[in-house]
Motif scaffolding. Structure first.
Motif, PDB file in Angstrom:
ATOM      1  N   THR B 401       0.861  -1.182   0.000  1.00 51.02           N
ATOM      2  CA  THR B 401       0.000   0.000   0.000  1.00 51.02           C
ATOM      3  C   THR B 401       0.902   1.238   0.000  1.00 51.02           C
ATOM      4  OG1 THR B 401      -0.041   0.153   2.397  1.00 51.02           O
ATOM      5  CG2 THR B 401      -1.726  -1.234   1.374  1.00 51.02           C
ATOM      6  N   ASN B 403       1.056   3.601   2.131  1.00 51.25           N
ATOM      7  CA  ASN B 403       1.655   3.831   3.455  1.00 51.25           C
ATOM      8  C   ASN B 403       2.865   2.933   3.679  1.00 51.25           C
ATOM      9  OD1 ASN B 403      -0.394   5.626   3.836  1.00 51.25           O
ATOM     10  ND2 ASN B 403      -1.546   4.385   5.282  1.00 51.25           N
ATOM     11  N   GLU B 404       2.779   1.709   3.180  1.00 53.44           N
ATOM     12  CA  GLU B 404       3.903   0.800   3.344  1.00 53.44           C
ATOM     13  C   GLU B 404       5.114   1.279   2.550  1.00 53.44           C
ATOM     14  OE1 GLU B 404       1.481  -2.809   2.410  1.00 53.44           O
ATOM     15  OE2 GLU B 404       2.680  -3.701   3.993  1.00 53.44           O
ATOM     16  N   TRP B 407       6.679   4.023   4.520  1.00 50.73           N
ATOM     17  CA  TRP B 407       7.363   3.468   5.686  1.00 50.73           C
ATOM     18  C   TRP B 407       8.666   2.793   5.260  1.00 50.73           C
ATOM     19  CZ3 TRP B 407       8.572   4.033  10.331  1.00 50.73           C
ATOM     20  CH2 TRP B 407       9.000   2.991  11.167  1.00 50.73           C
TER      21      TRP B 407
END
Lengths: 486, 470
Positions: B401, B403-404, B407
């Motif tokens: 995703t 967000n991943e 990160w």
């Protein structure tokens, strides 16, 4: 002294770190709720002692049982407390929790999950989903049923959901507040009629042999019966229309034997009385019932409940609740009328529609046969079918009609209905778009109904043509008639 | 075979003290408290008991082997001490390498590899070699020797600490140093943090790339991420081991020194798994003559060392090839550098060369890890072939995703910064000297990051360290 000071300092620091960790964890636990499941909130938001009938079961119950339709038919307030693959022991815990705030007169348990077909459900996850709806001891009871290695993380929302950061778009999404407002679905899950061509017939298999039911399920059902008896609650079972195997049929019959021995009534949609009016080709998309199927099931459930239990509404009327039931049933009725192909069933639904219906009939020297005339009687219309007919039906009564042109003002709207069509404030409402087999079709029929309610604004819901036999028919309906599905 | 029966009849009834478990952390603190005694005998007894308990939680089967190796080493040490001689070198290698070879190559009984076998056999050999070379005295107390070999922080995967320093620290403990113990505890917790937050996340991305049919840049990303994964995995293990040992009052050295900041392979091996590479240098390379007998012998010795290192890691041709390639590339580097060693360059140019050296070295090491990762050469070739089929980087295809992805970028940046800092400073000591609110803010931030981004729960097992299986 120095040593004692050091020991004290170390202990203090470790304690502080642990305390901070616990505080952060508790906060995150409150913050991180499951993004997908909050059925329990909907139930908890129901006013105390407002529910007359409680439905429990699997996703088959979720998709087939419409509390607002049952309310429309019987006046009874019901709630559908079902979830996917909800095990019977979990339903029992739901009932225990429900009885803390509600006093239903009837508990209706859907029984798919007791049958071998439940193999499609994964083991632990059914219990895991179930515990989301519960609190306190009932939640602990469900968690004690699952694999204990997983149980710890499901005791804390955060442990179970801490990976949600991967999919949310804003931080706010992580926080799913507890819903305190009444839900307008009451546990029912809507399924659209999407693929008319992809259904299959539900076959009836006669019983061939006895089947040994799951002991845990039987224990839970016995306990459920005892709990109901203790609280003066009637208990009944039902099995919704669905695809079944021979093994499922045998298991179902064994369960009915158990029900007979324990004085529990049941409604079996695979009984010939019900099955002939239900066609899984249209009323279920693949596995569950769609809105048409749910409408039919809910209608039959209502009749069964009225005929067998004679329940009366004793609680005081809650205006907000009533209004929500009305709103929900109007929305769903519109879907039924929209999607239904069988004219008779369409009129059956229109009969219960609580708002305004504008009717235009252009005879074109045709006639209506007795079957069609009977259908019209359901919406309180009787007329000479060889003449044109224009009418306004408000709150299920014909308030105005004419055979040449009808002009009327309703809710500050100028309505004109004549041979040319139906006009609201001069705007034509004649042509509608319909979708059949995913193709858009523009239609204008001999018999047009325009519906008005708060939920949709002067939309044509249905256009019918009249065939040479004087019957109403809709696009696609003739195909199924020809192929003998009706 | 009777040993099979033994294993299956006497498994431990206790929960294994896995390094990333809260039980292990509690266990370390309990041992720390009990080790406050100043009396050597009591300390030895307590530590030995702790070692026994630690190993027993994994199964009494593992105790049998470490006990056996300890007894053999103890008895053999008397022979080595009494009859020192170069011929004894081989006699030291043979029994221990035979034991290792049995489990790695000839395990006809399919026995489970004893916990930490590769590491305590090397410790035993180093102890015997040190006696032989007069770098250490014989230890007449068998409990002390057993304590050294079975020292629980180093049981899972090293470091391979030396006996002399360990005996000194066991017998003559220094006054309790609060800052040192605090640093040790913090390093241990940092190691757990590193494993569960960074390493396991990168591992999950690598696994996702592996589980889908991908090509081109996506395979390249997988190769580089695997490189990071293996480093973080082993570094975290080492931090937990070194930190817990430091908490107990034992300095067992460092095992990694920002290896991916090395600008050539020789430099890389001075920074990667330092305890193993120095072991090979001290007990194999130097024994063979080192670089004292000319370049050809030097290169031959280097090759032998890396072949042994390769086969120590695993029993397939891949590992042998891995070792050989490392040796070969170092030889080429050595030849090339020797040609240019007299050329003087400007500081800035030197920095640029250094920078590109780091990049190239990282790429080389990453591709060499590929041989390490897969079971067979065919699989390696297949992956390389896929890499040459053009496909642009597609995180959606990988299954990440947005967000991943963010990160992942953050993790890589943090790792680079931390490694640069570690290269230049004693980061832990510097951290301890920071102002109290800054330190505690960092602790709180770490707790939040750990709780939210940590890879735990469900079916994932964070204790699957890669190096544990060597």
């Amino acid at each position: 002294m120095k040593r004692i000071k050091l020991v004290f300092l170390i202990t203090l620091k470790i304690t502080m770190i642990l305390l901070i960790t616990v505080i952060i964890f508790k906060h995150l636990n409150k913050t991180y709720r499951n993004l997908e499941v909050n059925y329990g909130d909907d139930f908890k938001a129901m006013p105390t002692n407002s529910i007359d009938v409680l439905f429990l079961g699997s996703s088959h119950a979720q998709y087939s049982t419409i509390p607002s339709f049952i309310n429309r038919k019987t006046g009874l307030v019901s709630f559908n407390m079902s979830s996917q693959c909800q095990p019977i022991p979990v339903s029992l815990e739901f009932l225990k929790e429900a009885l803390k705030t509600q006093k239903p007169k009837l508990v209706v348990q859907e029984i798919f999950i007791a049958l071998p077909g439940r193999k499609t459900c994964r083991a632990d996850s059914n219990y895991i989903v179930g515990q989301y709806h519960l609190t306190g001891q009932e939640k602990q009871n469900v968690l004690n049923m699952i694999d204990q290695e997983k149980a710890l993380q499901y005791r804390q929302d955060f442990l179970n959901n801490h990976n949600n950061w991967k999919k949310v778009k804003t931080f706010k999404e992580l926080y799913m507040p507890v819903k305190t407002q009444l839900s307008d679905s009451f546990g029912y899950v809507y399924a659209d009629t999407m693929y008319y061509e992809n259904y299959w017939n539900a076959e009836i298999y006669p019983e061939t042999q006895d089947y040994e039911l799951d002991k845990l399920d039987l224990k839970a059902l016995s306990e459920m019966k005892e709990l109901c008896d203790k609280n003066n609650i009637e208990l009944m079972f039902y099995h919704v229309p669905m695809a079944m195997s021979q093994e499922d049929q045998n298991a179902k019959e064994s369960l009915w034997d158990w029900a007979d021995k324990n004085n529990v009534k049941y409604l079996d949609f695979f009984d010939d009385n019900y099955h002939q009016n239900f066609n899984i080709m249209v009323h279920g998309d693949t596995h569950h019932n769609n809105i048409l199927g749910a409408s039919y099931v809910s209608d039959q459930l209502s009749k069964f409940i009225q005929n067998n239990y004679g329940l009366s509404v004793n609680h005081s009327i809650n205006q907000e609740l009533n209004s929500l039931y009305l709103k929900n049933s109007d929305i769903l009725l519109k879907e039924v009328i929209d999607k239904e192909l069988n004219p008779d069933l369409i009129f059956e639904s229109v009969k219960d529609f609580n708002s305004l219906v504008l009717v235009k009939y252009v005879s074109n020297n045709q006639y209506l046969n007795d079957k069609s005339i009977d259908s019209l009687k359901k919406i309180n219309i009787e007329f000479n079918s060889q003449e044109d007919y224009f009418a306004v039906i408000k709150d299920k009564k014909v308030v105005a009609y004419d055979t040449s042109e009808l002009k009327i003002k309703i809710d500050n709207k100028e309505i004109t209905i004549n041979k040319e069509g139906i006009f609201v404030d001069g705007e034509s409402k004649n042509i509608s778009s319909e979708y059949f087999l995913n193709q858009e079709i523009k239609t204008e029929g001999n018999f047009t109904m325009v519906f008005y309610s708060e939920n949709y604004n002067w939309e044509i819901i249905k256009n019918f043509d009249i065939n040479v036999n004087g019957e109403f028919w809709t696009k696609g309906f003739n195909k199924y008639v020809k192929e003998g599905y009706w | 075979m009777w040993i099979d029966d033994f294993y299956f009849q006497f498994p431990s009834k206790l929960i294994p003290l896995e390094f990333t478990s809260y039980l292990f952390v509690c266990f370390c603190f309990v041992v720390f408290i009990f080790l406050r005694f100043k009396n050597t005998n009591i300390r030895t007894f307590i530590l030995t008991l702790a070692n026994l308990v630690f190993i027993y939680t994994f199964g009494s089967y593992h105790l049998v082997f470490v006990f056996g190796v300890a007894v053999f080493t103890y008895l053999f040490s008397f022979i080595v001490d009494k009859y020192p001689g170069k011929y004894l070198y081989f006699s030291i290698y043979i029994p221990f390498f035979s034991l290792l070879a049995y489990f790695k190559y000839f395990n006809i009984n399919n026995l489970i590899i004893p916990l930490g076998l590769s590491f305590y056999t090397f410790k035993a050999m180093s102890y015997l070699f040190d006696i032989l070379n007069k770098k250490n005295q014989i230890e007449k107390n068998p409990i002390v020797l057993f304590c050294y070999l079975s020292f629980f922080p180093t049981m899972i995967a090293g470091p391979i600490n030396r006996s002399k320093k360990f005996f000194e620290q066991l017998k003559k403990p220094t006054e309790f140093n609060y800052l040192d113990a605090k640093s040790g505890a913090f390093q241990m917790l940092l190691g757990i943090f590193e494993k569960i937050v960074f390493c396991d996340f990168i591992a999950s991305v690598v696994n996702r790339i592996n589980s889908v049919e991908l090509f081109g840049m996506n395979i390249l990303l997988m190769i580089f991420l695997y490189s990071l994964q293996i480093y973080l995995d082993f570094d975290s293990l080492s931090n937990i081991a070194i930190g817990s040992a430091r908490l107990l009052g034992f300095d067992i050295g460092i095992n990694f020194k920002s290896p991916y900041l090395a600008n050539n392979l020789k430099n890389f091996w001075r920074r990667w798994h330092i305890s193993l590479s120095t072991w090979f240098k001290d007990y194999v390379y130097i024994f063979l003559g080192g670089s004292r007998k000319g370049s050809l012998i030097k290169y031959l010795n280097l090759t032998i060392v890396f072949i042994i290192s390769g086969v120590w890691h695993g029993n397939t041709l891949n590992f042998l090839l891995w070792g050989l390639l490392h040796a070969l590339i170092q030889i080429i580097e050595d030849i090339v550098f020797s040609l240019f060693k007299d050329i003087k360059v400007h500081k800035v140019i030197s920095l640029i060369i250094n920078f590109f050296g780091i990049i190239i070295n990282f790429i080389v090491v990453s591709f060499l890890w590929l041989i390490f990762k897969y079971q067979s050469l065919e699989q390696v070739i297949s992956v390389l072939e896929k890499m040459f089929i053009f496909q642009k980087l597609d995180f959606e295809l990988i299954g990440l995703t947005q967000n991943e992805v963010y990160w992942l970028v953050c993790v890589i940046i943090i790792l680079v910064i931390v490694d640069i800092l570690r290269h230049h400073y004693q980061v832990l000591d510097k951290f301890n000297s920071l102002f109290f609110p800054i330190r505690w803010s960092f602790y709180i931030l770490m707790i939040i990051v750990f709780l939210i981004f940590g890879v735990y729960g469900g079916t994932f097992n964070s204790n699957d360290f890669i190096y544990r299986w060597f």
